[in-house]
Design a protein around this motif. Structure first.
Motif, PDB file in Angstrom:
ATOM      1  N   GLY A  60     -13.770 -30.715 -35.448  1.00  0.00           N
ATOM      2  CA  GLY A  60     -12.585 -30.725 -34.610  1.00  0.00           C
ATOM      3  C   GLY A  60     -12.619 -31.738 -33.497  1.00  0.00           C
ATOM      4  O   GLY A  60     -11.577 -32.085 -32.942  1.00  0.00           O
ATOM      5  N   GLY A  61     -13.819 -32.219 -33.144  1.00  0.00           N
ATOM      6  CA  GLY A  61     -13.931 -33.230 -32.108  1.00  0.00           C
ATOM      7  C   GLY A  61     -13.286 -32.788 -30.809  1.00  0.00           C
ATOM      8  O   GLY A  61     -13.401 -31.631 -30.384  1.00  0.00           O
ATOM      9  N   GLY A  62     -12.576 -33.698 -30.162  1.00  0.00           N
ATOM     10  CA  GLY A  62     -11.956 -33.417 -28.876  1.00  0.00           C
ATOM     11  C   GLY A  62     -10.662 -32.638 -28.958  1.00  0.00           C
ATOM     12  O   GLY A  62     -10.092 -32.268 -27.927  1.00  0.00           O
ATOM     13  N   MET A  63     -10.190 -32.340 -30.180  1.00  0.00           N
ATOM     14  CA  MET A  63      -8.915 -31.650 -30.309  1.00  0.00           C
ATOM     15  C   MET A  63      -8.985 -30.209 -29.817  1.00  0.00           C
ATOM     16  O   MET A  63      -8.003 -29.665 -29.301  1.00  0.00           O
ATOM     17  N   TRP A  64     -10.134 -29.552 -29.946  1.00  0.00           N
ATOM     18  CA  TRP A  64     -10.259 -28.154 -29.530  1.00  0.00           C
ATOM     19  C   TRP A  64      -9.774 -27.952 -28.095  1.00  0.00           C
ATOM     20  O   TRP A  64      -9.095 -26.984 -27.784  1.00  0.00           O
ATOM     21  N   GLY A  65     -10.181 -28.842 -27.200  1.00  0.00           N
ATOM     22  CA  GLY A  65      -9.949 -28.637 -25.773  1.00  0.00           C
ATOM     23  C   GLY A  65      -8.619 -29.106 -25.267  1.00  0.00           C
ATOM     24  O   GLY A  65      -8.355 -28.995 -24.055  1.00  0.00           O
ATOM     25  N   GLY A  66      -7.742 -29.635 -26.163  1.00  0.00           N
ATOM     26  CA  GLY A  66      -6.449 -30.119 -25.712  1.00  0.00           C
ATOM     27  C   GLY A  66      -6.623 -31.130 -24.592  1.00  0.00           C
ATOM     28  O   GLY A  66      -7.394 -32.076 -24.698  1.00  0.00           O
ATOM     29  N   GLY A  67      -5.923 -30.923 -23.503  1.00  0.00           N
ATOM     30  CA  GLY A  67      -6.098 -31.774 -22.329  1.00  0.00           C
ATOM     31  C   GLY A  67      -6.765 -30.987 -21.212  1.00  0.00           C
ATOM     32  O   GLY A  67      -6.257 -29.970 -20.756  1.00  0.00           O
ATOM     33  N   MET A  68      -7.935 -31.391 -20.814  1.00  0.00           N
ATOM     34  CA  MET A  68      -8.674 -30.782 -19.716  1.00  0.00           C
ATOM     35  C   MET A  68      -8.810 -29.263 -19.880  1.00  0.00           C
ATOM     36  O   MET A  68      -8.577 -28.473 -18.977  1.00  0.00           O
ATOM     37  N   MET A  69      -9.190 -28.854 -21.095  1.00  0.00           N
ATOM     38  CA  MET A  69      -9.441 -27.461 -21.473  1.00  0.00           C
ATOM     39  C   MET A  69      -8.177 -26.609 -21.527  1.00  0.00           C
ATOM     40  O   MET A  69      -8.252 -25.388 -21.586  1.00  0.00           O
ATOM     41  N   PRO A  79      -7.574 -49.606 -26.068  1.00  0.00           N
ATOM     42  CA  PRO A  79      -7.736 -48.606 -25.017  1.00  0.00           C
ATOM     43  C   PRO A  79      -7.819 -47.192 -25.576  1.00  0.00           C
ATOM     44  O   PRO A  79      -7.533 -46.958 -26.747  1.00  0.00           O
ATOM     45  N   ARG A  80      -8.224 -46.259 -24.727  1.00  0.00           N
ATOM     46  CA  ARG A  80      -8.199 -44.844 -25.100  1.00  0.00           C
ATOM     47  C   ARG A  80      -6.815 -44.296 -24.832  1.00  0.00           C
ATOM     48  O   ARG A  80      -6.010 -44.906 -24.126  1.00  0.00           O
ATOM     49  N   MET A  81      -6.532 -43.075 -25.396  1.00  0.00           N
ATOM     50  CA  MET A  81      -5.159 -42.575 -25.311  1.00  0.00           C
ATOM     51  C   MET A  81      -5.034 -41.196 -24.683  1.00  0.00           C
ATOM     52  O   MET A  81      -3.929 -40.754 -24.406  1.00  0.00           O
ATOM     53  N   GLY A  82      -6.131 -40.490 -24.436  1.00  0.00           N
ATOM     54  CA  GLY A  82      -6.013 -39.160 -23.866  1.00  0.00           C
ATOM     55  C   GLY A  82      -5.566 -38.135 -24.895  1.00  0.00           C
ATOM     56  O   GLY A  82      -5.655 -38.363 -26.104  1.00  0.00           O
ATOM     57  N   PRO A  83      -5.018 -36.981 -24.454  1.00  0.00           N
ATOM     58  CA  PRO A  83      -4.778 -35.854 -25.358  1.00  0.00           C
ATOM     59  C   PRO A  83      -3.492 -35.944 -26.175  1.00  0.00           C
ATOM     60  O   PRO A  83      -2.802 -34.949 -26.380  1.00  0.00           O
ATOM     61  N   ILE A  84      -3.133 -37.121 -26.624  1.00  0.00           N
ATOM     62  CA  ILE A  84      -2.078 -37.279 -27.625  1.00  0.00           C
ATOM     63  C   ILE A  84      -2.769 -37.680 -28.915  1.00  0.00           C
ATOM     64  O   ILE A  84      -3.592 -38.591 -28.935  1.00  0.00           O
ATOM     65  N   PHE A  85      -2.479 -36.948 -30.000  1.00  0.00           N
ATOM     66  CA  PHE A  85      -3.310 -37.048 -31.191  1.00  0.00           C
ATOM     67  C   PHE A  85      -2.589 -37.610 -32.409  1.00  0.00           C
ATOM     68  O   PHE A  85      -3.139 -37.622 -33.506  1.00  0.00           O
ATOM     69  N   GLY A  86      -1.366 -38.085 -32.234  1.00  0.00           N
ATOM     70  CA  GLY A  86      -0.649 -38.618 -33.391  1.00  0.00           C
ATOM     71  C   GLY A  86      -1.349 -39.796 -34.033  1.00  0.00           C
ATOM     72  O   GLY A  86      -1.454 -39.883 -35.257  1.00  0.00           O
TER      73      GLY A  86
END
Length: 259
Positions: free
Chosen positions: A61-70, A233-240
């Motif tokens: 699941g990688g970083g998707m579990w935590g959404g944005g800042m948990m 660049p990185r994109m933060g908690p947008i996963f499209g």
């Protein structure tokens, strides 16, 4: 019926060995079980290819579990909404072009659909090196994550694959191994890893797809590993972009396997 502990142990050992033995030769090896890796595994497996995914952590699941800042909500843009919903993940429109989904449901749905499509997932396994030949990368060198963490001097094992995908996220771990140890240059402007840039959501989402491609003979990058490798660049908690990247890399590798 009485339960025998020895039978329980024997069942696990035998079934695990049978499953792993069937994966020593595969079409595609995916390193990293985040959203792009899971989506790539789903599409490639659905198309009939033999695919394994190696995840060093206990869970995918990688970083998707935590959404944005948990806070366990994620955002996808309009272009990715239908892809997420094709995995039976409902979305809700927040504003025009912004769609939210439950991050835990998203991860579990991606993993379940990928496994049911035929993907084999090996958690708690780390990829520490690649198998190389003169012309290309031909396999992965694997070991238990616990061995890596404890820094034990335990030799690894190998699996062969026609293509590998680095879906390890920001660290682009597999590409770093190739850059450091395999003769030749990466297919980047400098011939080396360009490095991840600071957050810019719109540009990062665009470049995630542009940068999803072959970076060395036999090696593809997807998801955030693509941007880190090619300098996006990185994109933060947008996963499209992550989801669409997984589909794109699957389509490109499928064309080569089928061609």
């Amino acid at each position: 019926m009485a339960l025998d502990e020895r039978t329980i142990t024997r069942a696990i050992l035998k079934r695990w060995q049978e499953k792993f033995d069937s994966c020593l030769e595969m079409d595609v090896g995916i390193v990293g079980g985040g959203p792009s890796g899971l989506v790539a595994g789903y599409y490639l497996s659905s198309l009939g290819h033999k695919v394994c995914l190696f995840e060093r952590k206990l869970s995918v699941g990688g970083g998707m579990w935590g959404g944005g800042m948990m806070m366990n909500e994620i955002v996808v843009q309009e272009e990715a909404r239908s892809l997420l919903e094709s995995f039976d993940v409902p979305t809700r429109e927040f504003e025009r072009g912004y769609h939210c989904a439950d991050s835990v449901l998203a991860v579990t749905a991606l993993a379940s659909k990928a496994l049911r499509a035929g993907l084999k997932i090996w958690n708690l396994m780390s990829v520490e090196d690649v198998v190389m030949r003169e012309e290309r990368v031909t396999g992965l060198v694997i070991n238990w994550t616990a061995v890596e963490l404890a820094r034990l001097h335990v030799d690894p094992l190998t699996v062969s694959c026609r293509f590998v995908i680095d879906a390890t996220g920001h660290a682009c771990e597999l590409v770093r191994v190739v850059e450091r140890k395999v003769p030749g240059r990466l297919l980047t402007p400098s011939g080396k890893i360009e490095g991840e840039k600071s957050l810019w959501a719109e540009r990062a989402e665009e470049l995630t797809l542009v940068n999803t491609r072959e970076v060395f003979p036999g090696v593809y990058v997807a998801g955030m590993a693509a941007n880190a490798t090619f300098g996006g660049p990185r994109m933060g908690p947008i996963f499209g972009g992550m989801l669409l990247s997984g589909r794109k890399v699957a389509e490109e590798i499928h064309r080569r396997l089928a061609g």
